[in-house]
Design a protein around this motif. Sequence first.
Motif, PDB file in Angstrom:
ATOM      1  N   CYS B  21       0.830  -1.224   0.000  1.00 37.54           N
ATOM      2  CA  CYS B  21       0.000   0.000   0.000  1.00 37.54           C
ATOM      3  C   CYS B  21       0.859   1.267   0.000  1.00 37.54           C
ATOM      4  CB  CYS B  21      -0.950  -0.007   1.185  1.00 37.54           C
ATOM      5  SG  CYS B  21      -2.204  -1.313   1.080  1.00 37.54           S
ATOM      6  N   ARG B  22       2.017   1.172   0.629  1.00 32.90           N
ATOM      7  CA  ARG B  22       2.916   2.354   0.673  1.00 32.90           C
ATOM      8  C   ARG B  22       3.411   2.747  -0.709  1.00 32.90           C
ATOM      9  NH1 ARG B  22       6.168   2.121   6.435  1.00 32.90           N
ATOM     10  NH2 ARG B  22       5.460   4.208   6.962  1.00 32.90           N
ATOM     11  N   LYS B  23       3.414   1.790  -1.631  1.00 30.14           N
ATOM     12  CA  LYS B  23       3.868   2.106  -3.015  1.00 30.14           C
ATOM     13  C   LYS B  23       2.822   2.963  -3.724  1.00 30.14           C
ATOM     14  CE  LYS B  23       6.419  -2.195  -3.803  1.00 30.14           C
ATOM     15  NZ  LYS B  23       6.142  -3.547  -4.326  1.00 30.14           N
ATOM     16  N   TYR B  24       1.579   2.927  -3.277  1.00 31.87           N
ATOM     17  CA  TYR B  24       0.509   3.603  -4.031  1.00 31.87           C
ATOM     18  C   TYR B  24      -0.070   4.801  -3.280  1.00 31.87           C
ATOM     19  CZ  TYR B  24       0.439  -0.588  -6.979  1.00 31.87           C
ATOM     20  OH  TYR B  24       0.783  -1.613  -7.832  1.00 31.87           O
ATOM     21  N   LEU B  25      -0.074   4.711  -1.930  1.00 32.71           N
ATOM     22  CA  LEU B  25      -0.780   5.732  -1.145  1.00 32.71           C
ATOM     23  C   LEU B  25       0.069   6.170   0.052  1.00 32.71           C
ATOM     24  CD1 LEU B  25      -4.268   3.951  -1.142  1.00 32.71           C
ATOM     25  CD2 LEU B  25      -3.705   6.035  -2.416  1.00 32.71           C
ATOM     26  N   ASN B  26      -0.434   7.193   0.776  1.00 34.52           N
ATOM     27  CA  ASN B  26       0.310   7.706   1.940  1.00 34.52           C
ATOM     28  C   ASN B  26      -0.191   7.030   3.211  1.00 34.52           C
ATOM     29  OD1 ASN B  26       1.689   9.859   0.444  1.00 34.52           O
ATOM     30  ND2 ASN B  26      -0.410  10.585   0.161  1.00 34.52           N
ATOM     31  N   TRP B  27       0.736   6.473   3.946  1.00 39.01           N
ATOM     32  CA  TRP B  27       0.380   5.856   5.220  1.00 39.01           C
ATOM     33  C   TRP B  27       0.085   6.979   6.217  1.00 39.01           C
ATOM     34  CZ3 TRP B  27       2.504   6.212  10.097  1.00 39.01           C
ATOM     35  CH2 TRP B  27       2.095   5.259  11.029  1.00 39.01           C
ATOM     36  N   ILE B  28      -1.067   7.003   6.843  1.00 42.48           N
ATOM     37  CA  ILE B  28      -1.351   8.101   7.786  1.00 42.48           C
ATOM     38  C   ILE B  28      -1.646   7.593   9.191  1.00 42.48           C
ATOM     39  CG2 ILE B  28      -2.108   9.838   6.135  1.00 42.48           C
ATOM     40  CD1 ILE B  28      -4.985   9.039   6.691  1.00 42.48           C
ATOM     41  N   GLN B  29      -1.960   6.343   9.300  1.00 43.58           N
ATOM     42  CA  GLN B  29      -2.217   5.804  10.647  1.00 43.58           C
ATOM     43  C   GLN B  29      -2.204   4.277  10.568  1.00 43.58           C
ATOM     44  OE1 GLN B  29      -6.113   5.403  12.780  1.00 43.58           O
ATOM     45  NE2 GLN B  29      -5.576   7.401  13.628  1.00 43.58           N
ATOM     46  N   ASN B  30      -2.127   3.594  11.628  1.00 39.96           N
ATOM     47  CA  ASN B  30      -2.131   2.139  11.668  1.00 39.96           C
ATOM     48  C   ASN B  30      -3.196   1.567  10.731  1.00 39.96           C
ATOM     49  OD1 ASN B  30      -1.673  -0.430  12.469  1.00 39.96           O
ATOM     50  ND2 ASN B  30      -2.860  -0.310  14.352  1.00 39.96           N
ATOM     51  N   SER B  31      -2.764   0.913   9.645  1.00 43.19           N
ATOM     52  CA  SER B  31      -3.620   0.308   8.596  1.00 43.19           C
ATOM     53  C   SER B  31      -4.584   1.301   7.943  1.00 43.19           C
ATOM     54  CB  SER B  31      -4.358  -0.931   9.109  1.00 43.19           C
ATOM     55  OG  SER B  31      -4.676  -0.843  10.444  1.00 43.19           O
ATOM     56  N   VAL B  32      -4.174   2.548   7.847  1.00 47.90           N
ATOM     57  CA  VAL B  32      -4.985   3.572   7.143  1.00 47.90           C
ATOM     58  C   VAL B  32      -4.100   4.337   6.167  1.00 47.90           C
ATOM     59  CG1 VAL B  32      -6.473   5.620   7.403  1.00 47.90           C
ATOM     60  CG2 VAL B  32      -6.458   3.861   9.186  1.00 47.90           C
ATOM     61  N   PHE B  33      -4.571   4.434   4.912  1.00 44.98           N
ATOM     62  CA  PHE B  33      -3.806   5.113   3.862  1.00 44.98           C
ATOM     63  C   PHE B  33      -4.714   6.111   3.167  1.00 44.98           C
ATOM     64  CE2 PHE B  33      -0.041   2.395   3.705  1.00 44.98           C
ATOM     65  CZ  PHE B  33      -0.478   1.329   4.466  1.00 44.98           C
ATOM     66  N   GLU B  34      -4.118   7.113   2.579  1.00 45.43           N
ATOM     67  CA  GLU B  34      -4.894   8.151   1.903  1.00 45.43           C
ATOM     68  C   GLU B  34      -4.088   8.623   0.697  1.00 45.43           C
ATOM     69  OE1 GLU B  34      -4.611  11.942   3.857  1.00 45.43           O
ATOM     70  OE2 GLU B  34      -6.638  12.487   3.323  1.00 45.43           O
ATOM     71  N   GLY B  35      -4.810   9.117  -0.331  1.00 40.37           N
ATOM     72  CA  GLY B  35      -4.047   9.716  -1.418  1.00 40.37           C
ATOM     73  C   GLY B  35      -4.800   9.781  -2.728  1.00 40.37           C
ATOM     74  N   GLU B  39      -7.591   5.322 -11.668  1.00 40.20           N
ATOM     75  CA  GLU B  39      -8.451   4.123 -11.703  1.00 40.20           C
ATOM     76  C   GLU B  39      -7.610   2.877 -11.992  1.00 40.20           C
ATOM     77  OE1 GLU B  39     -12.067   5.413 -12.201  1.00 40.20           O
ATOM     78  OE2 GLU B  39     -12.677   3.481 -11.383  1.00 40.20           O
ATOM     79  N   VAL B  40      -6.698   3.018 -12.948  1.00 43.50           N
ATOM     80  CA  VAL B  40      -5.875   1.867 -13.361  1.00 43.50           C
ATOM     81  C   VAL B  40      -4.978   1.411 -12.206  1.00 43.50           C
ATOM     82  CG1 VAL B  40      -3.974   1.173 -14.888  1.00 43.50           C
ATOM     83  CG2 VAL B  40      -5.897   2.517 -15.800  1.00 43.50           C
ATOM     84  N   LYS B  41      -4.332   2.387 -11.548  1.00 42.19           N
ATOM     85  CA  LYS B  41      -3.429   2.057 -10.439  1.00 42.19           C
ATOM     86  C   LYS B  41      -4.222   1.464  -9.260  1.00 42.19           C
ATOM     87  CE  LYS B  41       0.734   3.057 -11.772  1.00 42.19           C
ATOM     88  NZ  LYS B  41       1.704   1.918 -11.892  1.00 42.19           N
ATOM     89  N   LEU B  42      -5.450   1.920  -9.077  1.00 46.95           N
ATOM     90  CA  LEU B  42      -6.268   1.389  -7.978  1.00 46.95           C
ATOM     91  C   LEU B  42      -6.611  -0.075  -8.245  1.00 46.95           C
ATOM     92  CD1 LEU B  42      -7.680   1.950  -5.305  1.00 46.95           C
ATOM     93  CD2 LEU B  42      -9.705   2.706  -6.597  1.00 46.95           C
ATOM     94  N   LYS B  43      -6.889  -0.354  -9.509  1.00 46.44           N
ATOM     95  CA  LYS B  43      -7.194  -1.754  -9.902  1.00 46.44           C
ATOM     96  C   LYS B  43      -5.968  -2.635  -9.654  1.00 46.44           C
ATOM     97  CE  LYS B  43     -11.174  -2.223 -12.716  1.00 46.44           C
ATOM     98  NZ  LYS B  43     -11.593  -0.969 -13.431  1.00 46.44           N
ATOM     99  N   GLU B  44      -4.822  -2.095 -10.048  1.00 46.93           N
ATOM    100  CA  GLU B  44      -3.553  -2.829  -9.886  1.00 46.93           C
ATOM    101  C   GLU B  44      -3.320  -3.138  -8.408  1.00 46.93           C
ATOM    102  OE1 GLU B  44       0.756  -1.085 -10.357  1.00 46.93           O
ATOM    103  OE2 GLU B  44      -0.125  -1.283 -12.366  1.00 46.93           O
ATOM    104  N   LEU B  45      -3.527  -2.091  -7.567  1.00 43.86           N
ATOM    105  CA  LEU B  45      -3.327  -2.245  -6.112  1.00 43.86           C
ATOM    106  C   LEU B  45      -4.277  -3.316  -5.572  1.00 43.86           C
ATOM    107  CD1 LEU B  45      -2.462  -1.481  -3.235  1.00 43.86           C
ATOM    108  CD2 LEU B  45      -3.927   0.548  -3.395  1.00 43.86           C
ATOM    109  N   SER B  46      -5.535  -3.291  -6.015  1.00 44.56           N
ATOM    110  CA  SER B  46      -6.531  -4.261  -5.520  1.00 44.56           C
ATOM    111  C   SER B  46      -6.143  -5.685  -5.887  1.00 44.56           C
ATOM    112  CB  SER B  46      -7.910  -3.962  -6.089  1.00 44.56           C
ATOM    113  OG  SER B  46      -8.280  -2.641  -5.817  1.00 44.56           O
ATOM    114  N   ILE B  47      -5.636  -5.869  -7.118  1.00 49.28           N
ATOM    115  CA  ILE B  47      -5.230  -7.209  -7.564  1.00 49.28           C
ATOM    116  C   ILE B  47      -4.080  -7.727  -6.712  1.00 49.28           C
ATOM    117  CG2 ILE B  47      -4.175  -8.497  -9.503  1.00 49.28           C
ATOM    118  CD1 ILE B  47      -5.875  -6.552 -11.342  1.00 49.28           C
ATOM    119  N   PHE B  48      -3.064  -6.885  -6.512  1.00 48.58           N
ATOM    120  CA  PHE B  48      -1.923  -7.292  -5.682  1.00 48.58           C
ATOM    121  C   PHE B  48      -2.380  -7.571  -4.242  1.00 48.58           C
ATOM    122  CE2 PHE B  48       1.362  -7.328  -8.588  1.00 48.58           C
ATOM    123  CZ  PHE B  48       1.567  -6.134  -9.265  1.00 48.58           C
ATOM    124  N   ALA B  49      -3.269  -6.702  -3.741  1.00 49.53           N
ATOM    125  CA  ALA B  49      -3.745  -6.863  -2.357  1.00 49.53           C
ATOM    126  C   ALA B  49      -4.465  -8.207  -2.204  1.00 49.53           C
ATOM    127  CB  ALA B  49      -4.680  -5.714  -1.992  1.00 49.53           C
TER     128      ALA B  49
END
Lengths: 87, 87
Positions: B21-35, B39-49
């Motif tokens: 998740c750190r590769k795609y978004l900003n870590w802001i709190q324990n298991s919480v990311f924002e950024g 759409e394409v990168k979000l799909k990619e992140l979901s597949i890897f996740a």
Amino acid sequence: MYVILVYDIGEKRVGKMLKLCRKYLNWIQNSVFEGEISEVKLKELSIFAKSIMDITEDSMIIFSNRTGYYMDKIIVGKERMKLDNFL
Amino acid sequence: MYVILVYDIGEKRVGKMLKLCRKYLNWIQNSVFEGEISEVKLKELSIFAKSIMDITEDSMIIFSNRTGYYMDKIIVGKERMKLDNFL
């Protein structure tokens, strides 16, 4: 106003925090709440939360959206709490 | 597109999930990311996740807002990660 609330609280205080937040918002995942709340009720929740928290150690983030827009929600894996997208 | 991502992952998998998740978004709190993410990168992140997760046990929620509206953010207590409201 639509809000998302997340917290990262020391183990000794997390039970009280869960109980408090459940009075105002919907629990949807481990330390994550969502729901519709008025400005006054949100202030009330924040005051009670601060009285529970150790603000030198604990952290709570409240995302809010005054424009009335809901966030789209995609759930991957196990849904902790069955809840429609739109309350 | 602005997103907030929260996850509740088994201890054995949480390290890998944090790294991903750190590769795609900003870590802001324990298991919480924002950024901001496409759409394409979000799909990619979901597949890897999904490849990391045990979807019978773990849970990930992605809040997204296609209208480009950011959420206002109030931080109570200790800010885990110094980050401006608006990226």
